[in-house]
Write a protein that holds these residues in place. Structure first.
Motif, mmCIF file in Angstrom:
data_model
loop_
_atom_site.group_PDB
_atom_site.id
_atom_site.type_symbol
_atom_site.label_atom_id
_atom_site.label_comp_id
_atom_site.label_asym_id
_atom_site.label_seq_id
_atom_site.Cartn_x
_atom_site.Cartn_y
_atom_site.Cartn_z
ATOM 1 N N GLN A 85 -4.493 -7.641 1.884
ATOM 2 C CA GLN A 85 -4.647 -8.984 1.297
ATOM 3 C C GLN A 85 -5.194 -9.952 2.344
ATOM 4 O OE1 GLN A 85 -0.583 -9.360 -0.091
ATOM 5 N NE2 GLN A 85 -1.153 -9.001 -2.216
ATOM 6 N N ASP B 272 10.083 -6.125 1.134
ATOM 7 C CA ASP B 272 9.310 -6.301 2.382
ATOM 8 C C ASP B 272 8.349 -7.449 2.070
ATOM 9 O OD1 ASP B 272 7.769 -6.000 4.682
ATOM 10 O OD2 ASP B 272 6.718 -4.226 3.942
ATOM 11 N N SER C 73 5.619 -9.704 -10.863
ATOM 12 C CA SER C 73 6.470 -10.273 -9.822
ATOM 13 C C SER C 73 7.831 -9.586 -9.833
ATOM 14 C CB SER C 73 6.668 -11.767 -10.056
ATOM 15 O OG SER C 73 7.651 -12.260 -9.163
ATOM 16 N N PHE C 74 8.456 -9.498 -8.660
ATOM 17 C CA PHE C 74 9.830 -8.965 -8.618
ATOM 18 C C PHE C 74 10.842 -10.036 -9.009
ATOM 19 C CE2 PHE C 74 9.028 -9.872 -3.959
ATOM 20 C CZ PHE C 74 9.838 -11.007 -3.878
ATOM 21 N N MET D 202 -1.413 -13.759 -4.881
ATOM 22 C CA MET D 202 -1.174 -12.318 -4.767
ATOM 23 C C MET D 202 -1.625 -11.634 -6.060
ATOM 24 S SD MET D 202 2.516 -12.289 -3.024
ATOM 25 C CE MET D 202 2.830 -13.069 -1.469
ATOM 26 N N ASP E 226 4.637 -4.385 -7.653
ATOM 27 C CA ASP E 226 3.795 -5.332 -6.915
ATOM 28 C C ASP E 226 3.067 -6.208 -7.927
ATOM 29 O OD1 ASP E 226 2.722 -5.150 -3.674
ATOM 30 O OD2 ASP E 226 1.742 -6.557 -5.044
ATOM 31 N N ARG F 143 0.833 -1.205 0.000
ATOM 32 C CA ARG F 143 0.000 0.000 0.000
ATOM 33 C C ARG F 143 0.869 1.258 0.000
ATOM 34 N NH1 ARG F 143 -3.093 -2.888 -1.706
ATOM 35 N NH2 ARG F 143 -5.321 -3.083 -1.247
ATOM 36 N N GLY F 144 2.168 1.060 -0.271
ATOM 37 C CA GLY F 144 3.046 2.212 -0.452
ATOM 38 C C GLY F 144 3.511 2.870 0.836
ATOM 39 N N GLY F 145 3.439 2.148 1.952
ATOM 40 C CA GLY F 145 3.863 2.729 3.229
ATOM 41 C C GLY F 145 5.339 3.103 3.228
ATOM 42 N N HIS F 146 6.184 2.171 2.801
ATOM 43 C CA HIS F 146 7.619 2.483 2.756
ATOM 44 C C HIS F 146 7.912 3.492 1.637
ATOM 45 C CE1 HIS F 146 7.894 -1.404 5.024
ATOM 46 N NE2 HIS F 146 8.756 -0.676 5.713
ATOM 47 N N GLY G 22 6.209 -11.198 1.739
ATOM 48 C CA GLY G 22 4.957 -11.745 2.258
ATOM 49 C C GLY G 22 3.734 -10.986 1.793
HETATM 50 C C1 LIG Z 1 4.301 -6.931 3.242
HETATM 51 S S1 LIG Z 1 3.547 -6.269 1.847
HETATM 52 C C2 LIG Z 1 4.454 -4.794 1.535
HETATM 53 C C3 LIG Z 1 3.913 -3.594 2.234
HETATM 54 C C4 LIG Z 1 4.564 -2.292 1.884
HETATM 55 N N1 LIG Z 1 5.978 -2.273 2.212
HETATM 56 C C5 LIG Z 1 3.851 -1.137 2.554
HETATM 57 O O1 LIG Z 1 4.432 -0.532 3.472
HETATM 58 O O2 LIG Z 1 2.725 -0.831 2.196
HETATM 59 C C6 LIG Z 1 4.136 -7.306 0.569
HETATM 60 C C7 LIG Z 1 3.648 -6.915 -0.819
HETATM 61 O O3 LIG Z 1 4.531 -7.524 -1.746
HETATM 62 C C8 LIG Z 1 3.813 -8.101 -2.779
HETATM 63 N N2 LIG Z 1 4.630 -9.221 -3.240
HETATM 64 C C9 LIG Z 1 4.980 -10.326 -2.552
HETATM 65 N N3 LIG Z 1 5.734 -11.123 -3.325
HETATM 66 C C10 LIG Z 1 5.872 -10.492 -4.515
HETATM 67 C C11 LIG Z 1 6.561 -10.792 -5.718
HETATM 68 N N4 LIG Z 1 7.237 -11.929 -5.884
HETATM 69 N N5 LIG Z 1 6.511 -9.901 -6.702
HETATM 70 C C12 LIG Z 1 5.831 -8.722 -6.572
HETATM 71 N N6 LIG Z 1 5.152 -8.395 -5.473
HETATM 72 C C13 LIG Z 1 5.174 -9.262 -4.449
HETATM 73 C C14 LIG Z 1 2.491 -8.510 -2.190
HETATM 74 O O4 LIG Z 1 1.505 -8.537 -3.202
HETATM 75 C C15 LIG Z 1 2.254 -7.412 -1.160
HETATM 76 O O5 LIG Z 1 1.491 -6.380 -1.700
#
Ligand SMILES: C[S@@+](CC[C@H](N)C(=O)[O-])C[C@H]1O[C@@H](n2cnc3c(N)ncnc32)[C@H](O)[C@@H]1O
Length: 309
Positions: free
Chosen positions: A107, A100, A77-78, A127, A52, A31-34, A102
């Protein structure tokens, strides 16, 4: 709008050692917190690529950050990290990459995404819920041994075989399509209880990691992150369970040592030299943060700096 509280925020900002004109990749935008905190620390020439794989994360990000031209959002995906960063038009090297890992709170909290054993919903767990195989589809076809292997290796579940057997028996009567059904099957199959833990916790974690190929994506992204970083650039990885943390920790350790084939030799070619320097040890959330955000309880942050080639 569903909220997500970023974990270890100050620690991540310190770990990334933000430069006002720097170029950063938030590979798990959520959600773009970082990202919001990074943007706040950047000047007008700084830039961020947010990645994401969840289409809803990207849509929410486009709404939240509309008008901030320093941010480019990329859906996917990253795993192919370099390709995603290039797709954002980011040329040259980066000053920081954040992972970051998970799932995000939105979700987990949205029953229709099928991540939660606490609320009944369709058994999805993807995801990216617009492509790939859902948890229900996988559980309908996978062999008993395959299910047991996934639960044991990705959930560290002691009762993996019993649970797999119960799943296969249940699906012979009717397909398992709801999170509530799966949680009940697991609860009935598990003979003992871990204090404070729902008996389906490990099973849900394992299936989620499997369905989303989470560990493969991480293992693939880490060396690409190192290639993308400029000398002095920072890598920050936040993991939420030991399997992810082990991958991050071992990767950083290997990159600190360089290619062992050249160990002790006077001349080490550039490609075999250490590429990372660990910055501090494992960082965990303070008691105050955990009290305010229980999700932070299992978070572990590791920071490393890219060395000059
Ligand atoms: C823990 S949350 C991140 C929260 C974010 N740092 C924030 O402060 O709002 C993890 C996010 O990474 C995404 N994610 C997890 N694995 C991923 C991947 N392999 N590729 C892209 N996005 C991924 C998930 O969909 C989720 O939205």
């Amino acid at each position: 709008m569903a909220e997500h509280t970023p974990v270890l925020l100050e620690e991540v900002l310190a770990g990334l050692a933000i430069r006002p004109d720097g170029r950063y990749c938030d590979a798990t935008f959520g959600r773009g917190g970082h990202t919001a905190a990074i943007l706040a620390a950047l000047g007008p020439t700084g830039r961020v690529v947010g990645i994401d794989r969840d289409p809803e994360a990207i849509r929410a990000g486009q709404r939240r950050f509309a008008g901030d031209s320093r941010l480019t959002l990329v859906r996917g995906s990253f795993g192919p990290l370099e390709e995603r960063v290039r797709a954002a038009g980011m040329e040259g090297e980066l000053d920081g990459v954040l992972l970051d890992l998970g799932v995000s709170s939105p979700q987990l909290d949205e029953a229709s995404r099928g991540f939660s054993f606490m609320q009944d919903g369709p058994l999805d767990m993807r995801m990216d819920n617009e492509s790939g195989q859902s948890a229900a589809q996988w559980l309908a076809k996978a062999g008993e041994r395959e299910i047991a292997d996934v639960l044991r290796t990705l959930g560290e579940e002691r009762f993996a075989r019993r649970i797999a057997r119960a799943i296969v028996a249940a699906r012979a009567t009717a397909p398992i399509t709801r999170t509530g059904e799966l949680a009940a099957i697991v609860a009935a199959a598990v003979p003992t209880r871990e204090p404070g833990k729902h008996p389906a916790t490990r099973t849900f974690q394992a299936i989620r990691i499997h369905v989303n190929g989470e560990l493969d994506a991480l293992a693939s992204a880490l060396p690409q992150a190192v290639r993308l970083l400029a000398a002095g650039g920072r890598l920050c990885v936040i993991s939420f369970h030991s399997l992810e943390d082990r991958i991050a920790k071992r990767f950083i350790r290997r990159e600190e040592q360089g290619d062992p084939v050249y160990a002790g030799l006077p001349q080490v070619p550039p490609h075999a030299r250490p590429r990372l320097r660990r910055v501090g040890g494992a960082i965990v959330a303070s008691e105050t943060e955990v009290a305010a955000n229980p999700r932070a309880r299992s978070a572990v942050l590791r920071v490393a700096e890219r060395l000059a080639a």
